[in-house]
Structure formats: structure tokens, C-alpha cells
Design an enzyme around this catalytic site. Structure first.
Site, PDB file in Angstrom:
ATOM      1  N   LEU A 123       5.892  -0.651   7.460  1.00 47.02           N
ATOM      2  CA  LEU A 123       6.379  -1.772   6.656  1.00 47.02           C
ATOM      3  C   LEU A 123       5.428  -2.125   5.517  1.00 47.02           C
ATOM      4  O   LEU A 123       5.875  -2.513   4.433  1.00 47.02           O
ATOM      5  CB  LEU A 123       6.642  -2.987   7.545  1.00 47.02           C
ATOM      6  CG  LEU A 123       7.762  -2.792   8.576  1.00 47.02           C
ATOM      7  CD1 LEU A 123       7.843  -3.998   9.507  1.00 47.02           C
ATOM      8  CD2 LEU A 123       9.094  -2.537   7.903  1.00 47.02           C
ATOM      9  N   GLY A 124       4.128  -1.993   5.736  1.00 49.12           N
ATOM     10  CA  GLY A 124       3.165  -2.254   4.667  1.00 49.12           C
ATOM     11  C   GLY A 124       3.350  -1.272   3.524  1.00 49.12           C
ATOM     12  O   GLY A 124       3.307  -1.652   2.350  1.00 49.12           O
ATOM     13  N   GLN A 150     -11.917  -2.178   5.492  1.00 49.41           N
ATOM     14  CA  GLN A 150     -11.116  -1.638   6.597  1.00 49.41           C
ATOM     15  C   GLN A 150      -9.721  -1.176   6.179  1.00 49.41           C
ATOM     16  O   GLN A 150      -9.036  -0.523   6.959  1.00 49.41           O
ATOM     17  CB  GLN A 150     -11.032  -2.641   7.759  1.00 49.41           C
ATOM     18  CG  GLN A 150     -10.297  -3.923   7.444  1.00 49.41           C
ATOM     19  CD  GLN A 150     -11.196  -5.026   6.916  1.00 49.41           C
ATOM     20  OE1 GLN A 150     -12.251  -4.766   6.368  1.00 49.41           O
ATOM     21  NE2 GLN A 150     -10.752  -6.264   7.070  1.00 49.41           N
ATOM     22  N   TYR A 155      -4.666   2.015   1.184  1.00 46.20           N
ATOM     23  CA  TYR A 155      -4.349   1.990  -0.244  1.00 46.20           C
ATOM     24  C   TYR A 155      -4.501   3.365  -0.891  1.00 46.20           C
ATOM     25  O   TYR A 155      -3.734   3.713  -1.790  1.00 46.20           O
ATOM     26  CB  TYR A 155      -5.196   0.937  -0.965  1.00 46.20           C
ATOM     27  CG  TYR A 155      -4.792  -0.457  -0.575  1.00 46.20           C
ATOM     28  CD1 TYR A 155      -3.529  -0.945  -0.894  1.00 46.20           C
ATOM     29  CD2 TYR A 155      -5.647  -1.299   0.123  1.00 46.20           C
ATOM     30  CE1 TYR A 155      -3.129  -2.229  -0.534  1.00 46.20           C
ATOM     31  CE2 TYR A 155      -5.263  -2.578   0.487  1.00 46.20           C
ATOM     32  CZ  TYR A 155      -4.010  -3.033   0.159  1.00 46.20           C
ATOM     33  OH  TYR A 155      -3.614  -4.291   0.519  1.00 46.20           O
TER      34      TYR A 155
END
Length: 175
Positions: A123-124, A150, A155
Site C-alpha cells: 500500500l505504501g 530506516q 524510497y
């Protein structure tokens, strides 16, 4: 606390005409009743319940912020993206991200958060991909964010990289 300044690597200069959409408020079904998730919707630029947003931020241990300042931040955001789990009684805010921009060249992503019960389900990534897509629709070519150590790999998997020119961000804080 160490932050890393990241840049999104833009691989395309211009969007194709069929890719350009209006950035008006919209809602799209992302996941329809799977084994462990109810209907999950992704929304763009919709009204956000400030108290639900703060509950979401509390769920991941973020420092509580004055609600008036949160409202000002949202009012001045260029794009907001939310993930909602549609339940029988109400919609539950389970994810959020926003971006500020100069409306021309640059945008910075802020406040990316997914409720702990919904993390590690992709979902992120969906939230960030939608936010990046909306920024690219507005022809923003440089997208930056600040990340805690963390979450650096998260990303990086989305195409973000450390500043290619080796420039380190600088900050000014009141004493």
C-alpha cells in the site's frame, strides 16, 4: 535524527497526451475485498478529517502536531493522497502522503504514513506511485523528499536516489 534528502529520477521529459488528467478530487478502488483487506480506495485531493489524520500519525509514533498547523499545512499542499478502507459504518484512513510545490519545477513529498496494521502489503508503494503520477501530470520534473534512515531502501525501490550532485541538505532551526 538523521535525514536523507532524496531526488526522484525522472526518466521522461514530456508526458504523453493520453497520460494527462485533471488533478481534481477523485477516488479509485485500489483493492476489492482480498483475503486480508476490505475495499481499499485511493483518493486525490479530497477533504481530510484532521483528527483521523492525527490518529493515523499517532499509530506510527509521530510527535503530535497542533491541529491548526496541520490544517494550514494541508491547505497549502499541492497534492494530497489518502488510502481509505471502506467499512460498513465508516471509512478508515489507513494511509496518507502530501506534496508541496512551486507549481512549476519542484515538489517535495511530506508526511508519508501507512497504519501499522496495513504495512508490508504494497500500500505504501501504491500511495507513493499515485502521488508521483499526480505530480508528473502537473509537469513537475524534480521531486524531493526527506527520509529517516530506516526507510531509505523503500524510497530507493521507487526510483528515488541520493542527490546526484552530492549536495547535502541544510536546515535552520530556532534555538
Amino acid at each position: 535524527m538523521t535525514f536523507w534528502h532524496f531526488f526522484f529520477k525522472n526518466t521522461r521529459k514530456k508526458l504523453l497526451p493520453q497520460e494527462i488528467e485533471n488533478i481534481e478530487p477523485k477516488e479509485t478502488l485500489l483493492i476489492k475485498n482480498s483475503n486480508d483487506l476490505n475495499n481499499i480506495y485511493i483518493t486525490i485531493n479530497k477533504e481530510i478529517n484532521l483528527y483521523e489524520l492525527e490518529e493515523l500519525c499517532d499509530s506510527v509514533g509521530w510527535v503530535r502536531r497542533p491541529i491548526k498547523k496541520v490544517k494550514t499545512a494541508l491547505d497549502n499542499s499541492f497534492v494530497t493522497v489518502c488510502l481509505l478502507e471502506k467499512q460498513k459504518q465508516r471509512n478508515l484512513l489507513i494511509g496518507f502522503a502530501r506534496a508541496t510545490s512551486d507549481h512549476s519545477f519542484n515538489a517535495t513529498i511530506w508526511d508519508v504514513v501507512i497504519h501499522p496494521n496495513f504495512q508490508s502489503k504494497g500500500l505504501g508503494k501504491a500511495l507513493m506511485n499515485e502521488l508521483i503520477k499526480e505530480l508528473r501530470y502537473k509537469d513537475i520534473s524534480t521531486i524531493t523528499l526527506f527520509a529517516d534512515p530506516q526507510v531509505l531502501n523503500f524510497y530507493r525501490t521507487l526510483g528515488f536516489m541520493s542527490d546526484p550532485d552530492g549536495v547535502k541538505g541544510m536546515f535552520w532551526y530556532p534555538l
